[in-house]
Enzyme design. Sequence first.
Site, PDB file in Angstrom:
ATOM      1  N   ASP A  67     -11.279 -48.303   9.747  1.00 34.74           N
ATOM      2  CA  ASP A  67     -10.698 -48.441  11.085  1.00 34.74           C
ATOM      3  C   ASP A  67      -9.296 -49.038  10.940  1.00 34.74           C
ATOM      4  O   ASP A  67      -8.898 -49.473   9.855  1.00 34.74           O
ATOM      5  CB  ASP A  67     -11.599 -49.354  11.918  1.00 34.74           C
ATOM      6  CG  ASP A  67     -11.326 -49.267  13.407  1.00 34.74           C
ATOM      7  OD1 ASP A  67     -10.667 -48.309  13.845  1.00 34.74           O
ATOM      8  OD2 ASP A  67     -11.785 -50.160  14.141  1.00 34.74           O
ATOM      9  N   GLU A  75      -4.028 -46.754  11.027  1.00 34.76           N
ATOM     10  CA  GLU A  75      -2.839 -45.970  11.422  1.00 34.76           C
ATOM     11  C   GLU A  75      -1.588 -46.278  10.588  1.00 34.76           C
ATOM     12  O   GLU A  75      -0.780 -45.338  10.415  1.00 34.76           O
ATOM     13  CB  GLU A  75      -2.556 -46.205  12.917  1.00 34.76           C
ATOM     14  CG  GLU A  75      -3.576 -45.584  13.860  1.00 34.76           C
ATOM     15  CD  GLU A  75      -4.921 -46.307  13.859  1.00 34.76           C
ATOM     16  OE1 GLU A  75      -5.944 -45.658  14.117  1.00 34.76           O
ATOM     17  OE2 GLU A  75      -4.944 -47.520  13.573  1.00 34.76           O
ATOM     18  N   ASP A  79     -10.692 -45.474  20.657  1.00 37.44           N
ATOM     19  CA  ASP A  79     -11.145 -46.438  21.668  1.00 37.44           C
ATOM     20  C   ASP A  79     -11.054 -45.851  23.074  1.00 37.44           C
ATOM     21  O   ASP A  79     -10.107 -46.102  23.832  1.00 37.44           O
ATOM     22  CB  ASP A  79     -10.305 -47.716  21.580  1.00 37.44           C
ATOM     23  CG  ASP A  79     -10.540 -48.465  20.277  1.00 37.44           C
ATOM     24  OD1 ASP A  79     -11.553 -48.195  19.616  1.00 37.44           O
ATOM     25  OD2 ASP A  79      -9.697 -49.309  19.922  1.00 37.44           O
TER      26      ASP A  79
END
Length: 799
Positions: free
Chosen positions: A405, A408, A483
């Site tokens: 997670d 990015e 999300d």
Amino acid sequence: MITNTELEYKGNLYPNEIVDFKQDTDKIYFTTANGVILQITVLRNSMIRFRYATDHNFEPDFSYALNKNALRGYNELDIRETPTEYIISTVRMNILIDKKTLRTQISDPEGNIICEDELGFHWEENYEYGGNIVKMSKITRTGESYYGMGDKATHSNLKGKRVENWVTDQYAYGKDQDPLYKAIPFYVGLTDNKAYGIFFDNTFKTHFDFAHEKKHVTSFWADGGEMNYYFIYGPTMEKVVRLYTDLTGTPELPPLWALGFQQSKWSYFPESRVKEIAQKFRDLRIPCDGLYLDIDYMDGFRCFTWDKKLFPDPKKMIADLAEDGFKTVVMIDPGIKIDRDYWIYQEAMEKDYFCKRGDGPYMHGKVWPGECNFPDFTNPKVRKWWAELYKEFMADIGVHAVWNDMNEPAVMEVPSKTAPLDTRHDYDGHPSTHRKAHNVYGMQMVRATYNGVKKHVYPKRPFVITRAAYAGTQRYACTWTGDNVATWEHLWLANVQMQRMCISGYSFVGSDIGGFAEQPDGELFARWVQLGIFHPFCRVHSSGDHGDQEPWSFGEEITDIVRKYIELRYQLLPYLYTMFYKYSKEGLPMLRALVMYDQEDPQTHFRTDEFIFGEQILVCPIQEPNSKGRRMYVPRGKWYNYWNGEVIKGGMEKWVVADIDKIPMFIKEGAMIPKYPVQQYVGELKVLELLVDVYFKLGVENSTVYEDAQDGFDYKKGRYSLRNFKLNGKENELIIQQFKDGSFITSYETIKMQLHGLPFTIEAVLIDSEKVSLDAVKLLENNCIEVPKEFTTLQLLGS
């Protein structure tokens, strides 16, 4: 007519007349007087690469996106010159290059134009960063439509939209918000019933305008790097997607349990709570295979550590859960806490593995542990080191899978949400700034994770999840849409995003069922589960801030509905596994938007709700509260209502009844749908009989069932079972032929066929041309028969 020279005053530079041409086998070079070189590479009959250089200079040819095992080769290549143009021809298309402007036009062998440059390639100098901003513009034809581009949270048809690719942590994103977590610069164009694809393989921030600024122009551009794109011709959308998927790769088969239902939350802790959740699943007889541990299992959010107060003996806990059929999945983030007493931080510092800023200091940013440094995953040495960090987790403690997670990479409390643009990266020996490496940072992290997990769970198969992705990341990990929010709008978005990702070559995908942010009510949760069981990755995940979001959290009625659909997911596992086999081996998308199923029908071009699950199940979720039914578009052909057996003819809208316990679901006539018995987790039960639902059709239909040991790599040695069924229905006869491949021996000896829609009463049964008694096949009143699994031909005869 405006010439390229006259347009230069607008700040853009354009190629002028061609002054040199040469060919090197499959590569053809055109050089202009002002130093532009167009390199055209013929990869396949239907795939061409276009690559442009300025100042006579190509950058090093390197790509993270491409599959090294992609198929190459073509039948014919012919090049002709006329006074005004060059024409390159393969057996599938012709490419015209204008001598004065370097503009291109692509047509099929019959001369129908598929795609052509408007202004074509142009560029402008990037005065702030150096290099060029590279641009390409194409003519948008009347009625042309556009699809793909990864996880964009907007209408499935991108006509009239402008989007960009810059992987971004977008908590609680909304409809039409852009960019999101994925950068997949690939789209499919559909014009005059002919489909083509364009993959712009450029990892800088890229932009796409689908006739938004000008209704007759589609353009794409990047903030740096090369104009380097692949053109793929169909003419079917399915072929375009398959060729693109082959170009960028497919994953290996996952363990079958990874296709089961999975439960997650931020966060389940301590150990007693995890075990309580597991026990509740088993007590309520709700199937589940995976339980997730979010960041709170760590010691102060330090990756590869355990909080021993919350989890005093993780190895024993994971073993105990495994005894009851649960696989444990843990989260690992990229940010490494700056802590001189933390061995991973020490080791990375000693080996100089952290990213640095342009003027020397380490790049750092605030994430969950506080101030962190970030490994440079574009460095192969760092990836190898990172892979080995999984040894203790996987091989010693027994963790089954890993979830990457925040990759990015997400950075908190800064406007950009990510690393500074001057951050330096190795980029596999092609040093770059974060402007170029940002979109592939998460991809290279999960690549390292995949290699480590694969090595250390061997001989089992790896299962890895990622949030950030660039084109080609599907080779390493499944993904989800980030999300989202517990709203009906996000239920609609999840449906569209799954279809779009599958068009974009990334089929192993799901959403946070029920929504990550905020709290769903029972109805929304039930409707989301009904949709989510038809997505390749099936996981409930929530922030935990607003209450519980387990299957039993909304009362008995909703619990029963949720159980019913999770059980259906487990029944359909052999069908889903076969879908994955075809995706992995042939690049077939696991979900099909209606436009991909029937691009000839213009009614499908703007449909968002309905989709084909695999190749033979039509699904249309309920996406509004208090619904007792809905209108849906049924595509061509005849379809059986799964719930009541009614046969409806497609090609039109229908009203379908769908109370809270029903999702509109139809089976294609002629389909043979394999099912397993309901089990609480994969491997709980030995499959003693394969159930196949057979849906009668007047005519021929083909179906497939793929099976293997459900884990491990013996399937690569031929130890698999591939049953290809050919159904041929007639007025008083049904013939089913089986063509078997592979050496895997299934645990069952018989196949039970449930016959639907049979228009005659069975009077006789022949197996491999020998008549057998109706008692021998256990023919029941509801047209259910049992046959040996190795039959070659089954004939059912009526009066």
